[in-house]
Design a protein around this motif. Structure first.
Motif, short mmCIF file in Angstrom:
data_model
loop_
_atom_site.label_atom_id
_atom_site.label_comp_id
_atom_site.label_asym_id
_atom_site.label_seq_id
_atom_site.Cartn_x
_atom_site.Cartn_y
_atom_site.Cartn_z
N HIS A 42 44.93 49.38 35.30
CA HIS A 42 43.91 48.33 35.27
C HIS A 42 43.52 47.99 33.83
O HIS A 42 43.35 46.82 33.48
CB HIS A 42 42.69 48.79 36.07
CG HIS A 42 41.58 47.79 36.13
ND1 HIS A 42 41.69 46.58 36.78
CD2 HIS A 42 40.32 47.82 35.59
CE1 HIS A 42 40.56 45.91 36.66
NE2 HIS A 42 39.71 46.63 35.95
N LEU A 43 43.40 49.02 32.99
CA LEU A 43 43.06 48.80 31.58
C LEU A 43 44.16 48.03 30.87
O LEU A 43 43.89 47.11 30.08
CB LEU A 43 42.83 50.16 30.90
CG LEU A 43 42.57 50.13 29.40
CD1 LEU A 43 41.26 49.41 29.08
CD2 LEU A 43 42.54 51.56 28.83
N LEU A 44 45.41 48.37 31.13
CA LEU A 44 46.52 47.70 30.46
C LEU A 44 46.66 46.24 30.89
O LEU A 44 47.04 45.38 30.09
CB LEU A 44 47.83 48.46 30.74
CG LEU A 44 47.92 49.87 30.14
CD1 LEU A 44 49.22 50.54 30.57
CD2 LEU A 44 47.84 49.82 28.62
N TYR A 45 46.36 45.96 32.16
CA TYR A 45 46.52 44.60 32.67
C TYR A 45 45.34 43.71 32.34
O TYR A 45 45.50 42.51 32.10
CB TYR A 45 46.74 44.64 34.19
CG TYR A 45 48.19 44.76 34.59
CD1 TYR A 45 48.93 43.66 34.97
CD2 TYR A 45 48.82 46.00 34.59
CE1 TYR A 45 50.26 43.77 35.34
CE2 TYR A 45 50.15 46.13 34.95
CZ TYR A 45 50.87 45.01 35.33
OH TYR A 45 52.19 45.14 35.68
N THR A 46 44.14 44.26 32.35
CA THR A 46 42.94 43.43 32.21
C THR A 46 42.14 43.73 30.96
O THR A 46 41.27 42.93 30.58
CB THR A 46 42.02 43.63 33.43
OG1 THR A 46 41.53 44.98 33.44
CG2 THR A 46 42.78 43.37 34.73
N GLY A 47 42.38 44.87 30.33
CA GLY A 47 41.56 45.27 29.19
C GLY A 47 40.19 45.79 29.59
O GLY A 47 39.34 46.02 28.73
N GLU A 48 39.98 46.01 30.89
CA GLU A 48 38.69 46.47 31.39
C GLU A 48 38.74 47.97 31.71
O GLU A 48 39.74 48.47 32.22
CB GLU A 48 38.29 45.70 32.65
CG GLU A 48 38.17 44.20 32.44
CD GLU A 48 37.93 43.46 33.74
OE1 GLU A 48 37.95 44.13 34.81
OE2 GLU A 48 37.72 42.24 33.71
N LYS A 52 42.28 46.64 41.28
CA LYS A 52 40.87 46.38 40.95
C LYS A 52 39.99 46.54 42.18
O LYS A 52 38.91 47.16 42.11
CB LYS A 52 40.72 44.98 40.37
CG LYS A 52 39.30 44.66 39.94
CD LYS A 52 39.22 43.32 39.23
CE LYS A 52 37.79 43.04 38.74
NZ LYS A 52 37.70 41.77 37.99
N VAL A 53 40.44 46.01 43.31
CA VAL A 53 39.66 46.14 44.55
C VAL A 53 39.51 47.61 44.92
O VAL A 53 38.43 48.05 45.34
CB VAL A 53 40.34 45.35 45.68
CG1 VAL A 53 39.69 45.67 47.03
CG2 VAL A 53 40.27 43.85 45.41
N ILE A 85 43.94 53.21 53.81
CA ILE A 85 45.24 53.38 54.46
C ILE A 85 46.29 52.78 53.53
O ILE A 85 46.34 51.56 53.33
CB ILE A 85 45.29 52.69 55.83
CG1 ILE A 85 44.23 53.26 56.76
CG2 ILE A 85 46.68 52.85 56.45
CD1 ILE A 85 44.16 52.57 58.11
N GLY A 86 47.10 53.65 52.94
CA GLY A 86 48.16 53.18 52.06
C GLY A 86 47.66 52.38 50.88
O GLY A 86 48.33 51.44 50.43
N GLY A 87 46.48 52.71 50.37
CA GLY A 87 45.93 52.00 49.23
C GLY A 87 45.09 50.80 49.60
O GLY A 87 44.46 50.19 48.73
#
Length: 418
Positions: free
Chosen positions: A136-142, A229-230, A410-412
């Motif tokens: 998540h950090l690599l994709y969004t910087g958050e 993210k969700v 369930i499965g993420g």
């Protein structure tokens, strides 16, 4: 072959039995060699009566190590004091975190407000969440707002292991310390360590990579950035640490049996969990394959005494390698301390970093690995990314409801609050 009290006895055995009872259960272990059989004496410090003969040619799963991989007798490695102190301190910190988290979560489960705060360090027990937060950090910087400490700890572990090869396992991991002590206990008790033959050892070692590969595929390929993210912001993520605690406390019968097998097995098979089952070890092992600093050997100084190989807990033929690049090497430096020739073995960088070699002594290698982790974790704390913003009141009602379908996945795929 077992010789018991029944049946005819060899000449002279009656006279031997008439004397004092034997103080040890004595083994005569016959190990098949390319040439005739060789007898290896073996003893257990207990008080039985009789003699047991084992023919290892008929025992296919394990063979007793009468010799180390280097050809010498099995030895207990001398441990770098700085590394051991770091391990002990980190283990005590982890135990303290576990106690504090227990004192925090139990009142919430009973509908009361705790008298202690939630320790953010408990998020270090959530490596999968840390992996998801890294993506998540690599994709969004958050930075993950729910488990920022878990992200900091995870990144620190990855960085230290990609600089000093797989150093997390031998420096900071409490399980690694316990595994070391159990293995040393086994050598103290029976003088030997069991090692599966190669045809079994290699498939067993692949298990941890299969486990890590499954979670790695799920996090990096199966889930989209939006799904990550969700998941990180879901109700499940907010109570996942409490759910994990509830899974192990109180432990089920199955959990106790599995832990018992691992503990007893680690006494007789060194690093049983770490070598064959730990997915965290698989991750840092892969990162360590590309590490800057690894154990290196100077062939010109080497006397081929094989002392390094004799003490290697990863069972690597260090005396034949110019640079130890195996994903099993944890940079513990036991081989460095065992080497009788100064400068022959040490933590080394590639030639492009040759100038660094002058100060890369064993203690400095420990300081570099641990220092990187401390800097990253400390940086997150100083920047304010350590505690989350969830109030105790919110934790209180969520933890009491954490067994409802809202706090499951369930499965993420996780339920989303309206």
């Amino acid at each position: 072959m077992l010789r018991s009290g029944s049946g005819p006895r060899p000449p002279g055995e009656q006279e031997r039995r008439a004397g004092p009872r034997p103080r040890h259960l004595r083994f005569a272990v016959f190990v098949r060699q390319p040439k005739p059989f060789r007898c290896v004496p073996y003893a257990l410090p207990i008080h039985p009566s009789g003699i047991v003969l084992l023919d290892l040619d008929q025992w296919h799963l394990f063979e007793i190590q009468g010799e180390s991989p280097g050809g010498g007798p099995m030895k207990l490695a001398r441990v770098l004091p700085a590394r051991r102190w770091v391990q002990v301190v980190m283990t005590l910190v982890v135990v303290a975190i576990g106690i504090q988290f227990t004192l925090w979560v139990i009142p919430h489960l009973n509908g009361r407000m705790p008298t202690v705060s939630r320790p953010p360090g408990a998020e270090g027990f959530l490596p999968i969440d840390g992996m998801m937060a890294t993506r998540h950090l690599l994709y969004t910087g958050e930075i993950d707002p729910i488990h920022p400490a878990g992200l900091a700890i995870f990144l620190g572990i990855c960085v230290m292991s990609v600089v000093v090869a797989k150093s997390f396992c031998s420096h900071l991991c409490p399980v690694g310390l316990v595994s070391e002590w159990l293995g040393r206990l086994g050598i103290h008790l029976v003088g030997r360590s069991l090692t599966p033959p190669k045809w079994l050892d290699i498939p067993l070692r692949s298990l941890k990579f299969l486990i890590f590969g499954f979670f790695g595929w799920a996090v990096w390929f199966a889930m989209s950035p939006r799904e990550i993210k969700v998941f990180l912001l879901s109700p499940y993520a907010k109570v996942v640490d409490a759910k994990m605690w509830a899974f192990f406390a109180p432990p089920s019968t199955t959990t106790i049996v599995v832990l018992g097998i691992l503990v007893v097995g680690s006494v007789f098979v060194r690093d049983l969990w770490c070598r064959y089952l730990c997915p965290y070890g698989a991750l840092v092992g892969v990162l360590g394959r590309f590490a800057i600093f690894k154990i290196g050997r100077d062939a010109d100084l080497c006397t081929d005494c094989r002392a390094c190989t004799d003490v290697c807990p990863a069972r690597l033929p260090v005396h034949r390698l110019s640079r130890v690049s195996s994903i099993e090497c944890t940079s513990c430096q036991d081989c460095v301390l065992a080497c009788p020739v100064e400068g022959c073995l040490n933590i080394r960088a590639p030639r492009v970093f040759g100038g660094w070699q002058r100060w890369m002594k064993p203690v400095n290698a420990v300081a570099l690995a641990v220092g990187l982790w401390v800097v990253i974790v400390g940086g997150f704390r100083v920047a304010g990314y350590w505690h989350n913003d969830i109030s105790e009141e919110e934790y209180n009602y969520r933890i009491q409801e954490m067994n409802s379908p809202l706090y499951s996945h369930i499965g993420g795929t996780v339920p989303v609050e309206e």
